[in-house]
Design a protein around this motif. Structure first.
Motif, PDB file in Angstrom:
ATOM      1  N   ARG A 155      13.293 -10.855  -5.431  1.00  0.00           N
ATOM      2  CA  ARG A 155      12.198 -11.032  -6.382  1.00  0.00           C
ATOM      3  C   ARG A 155      11.243  -9.840  -6.330  1.00  0.00           C
ATOM      4  N   PRO A 159      13.957  -7.385  -9.295  1.00  0.00           N
ATOM      5  CA  PRO A 159      13.697  -8.552 -10.143  1.00  0.00           C
ATOM      6  C   PRO A 159      14.698  -8.727 -11.269  1.00  0.00           C
ATOM      7  N   LEU A 162      17.369 -11.194 -10.297  1.00  0.00           N
ATOM      8  CA  LEU A 162      16.904 -12.476  -9.779  1.00  0.00           C
ATOM      9  C   LEU A 162      17.612 -13.660 -10.432  1.00  0.00           C
TER      10      LEU A 162
END
Length: 310
Positions: A155, A159, A162
């Motif tokens: 995260r 990202p 994710l």
């Protein structure tokens, strides 16, 4: 983005996966108490020697996860301190499951009573079936902690990956939980099948202190594992054949076991086969118990043989 930067607020997908990872194992206290002296021996048994102590790994991961929960940050140095544990934990979990399955396969449900007793003692005392399942609980919780940390790391640093990783972790977790619960149900069913022995065999079998100790140990381990697996185990046990729980309750109690094995015959005798409550057994019950009692010298009270007390 700096490695130690504050982690972005989780979205619905990764928040759900993180929660599932937290909730998969309710507690490891019983597992730690049970296996802290045996983990190295069990890992040797399943072909996974070395690689560190299971309790130490869990403690390290718990510490880092606690810092993440308290600060909202996962420092690069903390992640690096546990980063290499993922493959170790996954390998150990797989080996523990495989060993458990092999041991359960060895508990033949159709073998003669004497052979089945020997198989049970082998499973409990040599193959450490109960401790293996308890250790699996601890390793699985460690792996869940590691996945939580990995999710937080992704995260922060990647990202864009994710969503994909959330789906992969969720699918993997569901599969692991299903396999663990499946092993629990298999172990319960195999142990419960021992209550189906013929009444005379069952009384003789349960008269041995060593066997009663093995049964008590394994039943306690299975209860602890069921409690640790939380809601997944609860749902599975609700759908389990009710006779499994009934037979497990009978094992270790010769009076109840014989009463259950006699079934309709006991009821036909108007309940006189096995007495109720604290009064013990009736005529037939006492006769069955005498099968398990040591033979005595003619005219004396000194036993010729005694049941082993180990």
């Amino acid at each position: 983005m700096a490695d130690d930067a504050h982690i972005e607020e989780p979205g619905p997908a990764d928040e759900a996966v993180a929660r599932a990872l937290r909730d998969a194992i309710v507690s490891v206290e019983a597992a730690v108490a049970r296996v802290h002296e045996f983990s190295a021996e069990i890992f040797e048994l399943v072909g996974a020697p070395g690689g560190g102590d299971a309790v130490d790994h869990h403690n390290a991961l718990t510490r880092v996860a606690g810092l993440l929960d308290a600060t909202g940050q996962l420092r690069a140095t903390d992640w690096e301190s546990v980063r290499g544990l993922g493959d170790v934990l996954a390998d150990r979990a797989g080996r523990l499951r495989a060993h458990t399955g092999e041991v359960l396969d060895g508990l033949a449900a159709d073998a003669p009573a004497q052979d089945r007793v020997a198989c049970l003692q082998q499973a409990v005392e040599t193959d450490r079936l109960g401790e293996t399942l308890q250790l699996l609980v601890l390793v699985e919780d460690s792996l869940n902690l590691w996945q939580r940390l990995r999710l937080a790391r992704i995260r922060t640093t990647e990202p864009d990956r994710l969503e994909h990783e959330c789906a992969a972790i969720g699918t993997t977790l569901a599969g692991r939980v299903e396999r663990d619960v499946g092993l629990l149900l298999r172990a319960r069913a195999r142990l419960a099948s021992y209550a189906a022995l013929k009444p005379f065999e069952l009384v003789r079998w349960l008269s041995t202190a060593r066997v009663k100790k093995d049964i008590a140990r394994l039943r306690a381990d299975l209860d602890d594992v069921a409690a640790a697996l939380g809601s997944a185990a609860e749902r599975a046990l609700e759908a389990e054949d009710p006779s499994v729980a009934e037979n497990l309750a009978e094992l270790g109690n010769p009076v109840r076991a014989v009463s259950g094995a006699l079934g309709d015959s006991a009821r036909t005798l108007g309940g006189r086969a096995v007495g109720a409550g604290s009064t013990g057994v009736g005529k037939l019950g006492r006769g069955l118990h005498r099968v398990a009692e040591p033979r005595r010298r003619p005219g004396g009270d000194v036993p010729l043989t005694t049941a082993p007390d180990a």
